[in-house]
Design a protein around this motif. Sequence first.
Motif, PDB file in Angstrom:
ATOM      1  N   ALA A 177       0.817  -1.216   0.000  1.00 50.16           N
ATOM      2  CA  ALA A 177       0.000   0.000   0.000  1.00 50.16           C
ATOM      3  C   ALA A 177       0.851   1.266   0.000  1.00 50.16           C
ATOM      4  O   ALA A 177       0.330   2.366  -0.181  1.00 50.16           O
ATOM      5  N   ARG A 178       2.132   1.141   0.191  1.00 53.02           N
ATOM      6  CA  ARG A 178       3.007   2.316   0.231  1.00 53.02           C
ATOM      7  C   ARG A 178       3.329   2.797  -1.180  1.00 53.02           C
ATOM      8  O   ARG A 178       3.819   2.027  -2.004  1.00 53.02           O
ATOM      9  N   PRO A 179       3.136   4.046  -1.454  1.00 48.98           N
ATOM     10  CA  PRO A 179       3.421   4.559  -2.813  1.00 48.98           C
ATOM     11  C   PRO A 179       4.899   4.788  -3.069  1.00 48.98           C
ATOM     12  O   PRO A 179       5.317   4.945  -4.211  1.00 48.98           O
ATOM     13  N   SER A 180       5.723   4.844  -2.009  1.00 48.43           N
ATOM     14  CA  SER A 180       7.123   5.256  -2.178  1.00 48.43           C
ATOM     15  C   SER A 180       8.081   4.077  -2.289  1.00 48.43           C
ATOM     16  O   SER A 180       9.280   4.249  -2.164  1.00 48.43           O
ATOM     17  N   LEU A 181       7.593   2.858  -2.534  1.00 47.34           N
ATOM     18  CA  LEU A 181       8.477   1.700  -2.629  1.00 47.34           C
ATOM     19  C   LEU A 181       9.351   1.770  -3.873  1.00 47.34           C
ATOM     20  O   LEU A 181       8.897   2.169  -4.953  1.00 47.34           O
ATOM     21  N   SER A 182      10.606   1.334  -3.748  1.00 48.48           N
ATOM     22  CA  SER A 182      11.457   1.192  -4.933  1.00 48.48           C
ATOM     23  C   SER A 182      11.038  -0.050  -5.716  1.00 48.48           C
ATOM     24  O   SER A 182      10.358  -0.936  -5.190  1.00 48.48           O
ATOM     25  N   ASP A 183      11.452  -0.104  -6.990  1.00 47.81           N
ATOM     26  CA  ASP A 183      11.127  -1.278  -7.805  1.00 47.81           C
ATOM     27  C   ASP A 183      11.718  -2.544  -7.201  1.00 47.81           C
ATOM     28  O   ASP A 183      11.090  -3.618  -7.231  1.00 47.81           O
ATOM     29  N   ASP A 184      12.929  -2.442  -6.631  1.00 48.56           N
ATOM     30  CA  ASP A 184      13.572  -3.610  -6.034  1.00 48.56           C
ATOM     31  C   ASP A 184      12.758  -4.116  -4.838  1.00 48.56           C
ATOM     32  O   ASP A 184      12.454  -5.316  -4.716  1.00 48.56           O
ATOM     33  N   ASP A 185      12.363  -3.172  -3.924  1.00 44.99           N
ATOM     34  CA  ASP A 185      11.557  -3.579  -2.761  1.00 44.99           C
ATOM     35  C   ASP A 185      10.214  -4.145  -3.201  1.00 44.99           C
ATOM     36  O   ASP A 185       9.737  -5.156  -2.672  1.00 44.99           O
ATOM     37  N   ARG A 186       9.574  -3.487  -4.177  1.00 45.78           N
ATOM     38  CA  ARG A 186       8.258  -3.947  -4.625  1.00 45.78           C
ATOM     39  C   ARG A 186       8.364  -5.350  -5.228  1.00 45.78           C
ATOM     40  O   ARG A 186       7.481  -6.194  -5.029  1.00 45.78           O
TER      41      ARG A 186
END
Length: 683
Positions: A67-76
């Motif tokens: 639900a967090r909009p600020s995730l990096s592509d790696d974390d996501r």
Amino acid sequence: MSRRMAFWPATGLSCLLAVVLLVGASGQRGALAADAPAPAAEVLVLQANAAVEAYAANLALTTALLARPSLSDDDRAQILTHRIDALAILGRWDLFEQADQMGASLMAHVPEPALAVPLSIARGRAREMRSNWADARQMYDDSLSRLAPGHPDQRSQLLAGVGRTNLVLGNYDASLAALLEAERLRRANNLPNDTAVLRGLCTFFIYGGNWDTALEEDRKRAVQWCELDVAASEGRPKRRFAAIGNLAFALRLAKRYERADALLESEYLSQAHQNNPNFGLSANYVGVLERRGDPEGALKVLADLLAFATKFGTPHERAHTLRRRGEMLEKLGRDAEALKAYQQANALYAEHPDPQQQVIVLQRLVRSQIHVDEASAVVLATFDQFLALYNEHNGAEARRRVERLQARYDLERKEREIASAQEREAATRKVALLLLVGLLLVSVAAGLLVVNLRLRKRAGQRLAEKNTEIESLNRELRRTSQEDPLTGLNNRRSLDERVAAFVEAQGRRGTDAAGPRRFVVFLLDLDHFKAINDRHGHVAGDAVLRQFAAVLQRCARQGDVQARWGGEEFCWLCPDLGFDDADSVCARLLRAVNDEHFDVGGQRLPVTCSVGYATWLAQASEPRSWELATRVADLALYEAKADGRNRGVGLDGNAELEPGLTTEALKQALVSGALRRHAIPAP
């Protein structure tokens, strides 16, 4: 949540992280606020959960993290990987499509393909669990083509996926090449054993494999890789139990039956001691006890298994446990208890349908009702239910049989007719008695006597008809219990009864100049039958089994006994047949199978079989001779498979051997020449 309690890492930091993450996942303010970045520690908690199979916890945690909009592509990508794994294992396909689409979109613009490999593997595994084998293979192939040189760990995992999917799709050469390359990469780069690679190799050498050219060697390799898979699955109970099942199966294929059973027993006792039951392992251990002739011990295991299945299991697992309980009770002669177990299993299948298993339960239920002398109306009602279900799932021949039985065995109607006739007869006797007493007229008395006699005769005829109908129904029930429902041949139980009858007849005849009666026992196995099931489906496999049984019956002589031995194996017992004459019988069968047009859905399938045969002397003084003959025939079948399939091998001379010889001793007898070998080439 998993059936077993998930545990968290023991360190104080990990426990604190777990508490913070769970609070955030439930919507509280704190570490999982909507605009907070995902620290690496939170991803470590996901990994720790996956290591102990706490997939429900990961599902809740990934919902909050994504639900967090600020995730990096790696974390996501890492979070999505754990979410897709959890959804697939928990069977939450209602949420899977959304997560899968998010994964596809993310993989399209991840700058480094290596970062997307775990996500690609998770998406591919989910497709394998839904039997979308071609889509899963395409996903693994695409990721391999995008992966830059190097990355041996990720490349080996993708290759394992390619190997697994190609095996199911029937591409055996491509499957073996991919799996061996995955294993080579891990060895060359000193990487630890990976369960995905080892499981793929185990599966290949158990269910596929290069059996034609290296049968014995492949079986040894299957056992070795399964043993490595068990070791690599330590700490992950679900994967370990699956690995144990594969290892036991590989050991049985390698004819190491005692070790396979000992392994299942050891694992069962271990998980029972830890109060950590597993349904599949416990069910397999029941089979071990049954093979050892210990139904009492099997009942104790089934009691624990039933309690576990009632609390945690599916309805089908409870029904299966009840059916096995009924079978063990029957072996012990506790028919009333067996009847109750079958009734409970039938009720579960009625509420949660599984027609194939319910047919088996109903057949045993009818048999138990007869054993405990249930009323004929109750037996008839159960038998009608069995026939209706059997008819629905066994085609036109079963429908014709049901129609004949319903036309011939309408016992309820017969009983009502007889009851009505008896009531009329009683009324007539009363009227006749009153007239005789009141009027004392000889002529009236004589007339009533004639009427009375005629009614008695009619009632007697109807009663005789009912008895005839009941006897016919009992004969049909006995036939059904002794017949394999798929092929119409004798089942294993019926074959054992025929063998016992031959031995008993020999005992009555006694020793004479002719000596014991001679038989030849043939064991036949369809070649590559699992590949037919995998490529064309089990419906096609069943059709091939029925057509093969028809070919076998056409080749039979008068007085021969043929039975389905189990799975795709068949047994053919030929009385009064010399061993040399058996060569021509074997060759005739091989030609008939090769000439047969096995047509499934308009497509001709190339079907062959391998044959092993041996001599059996029916001796009442040595009841173990039958077991020795079947073991020698099984060794001959093994030889035929090793020689290249689609051929036969006969071994003679077992009459001079000790019945209790081990399999290894029989092999030594073959090498030494004590067993004479006849080879029948492929047609």
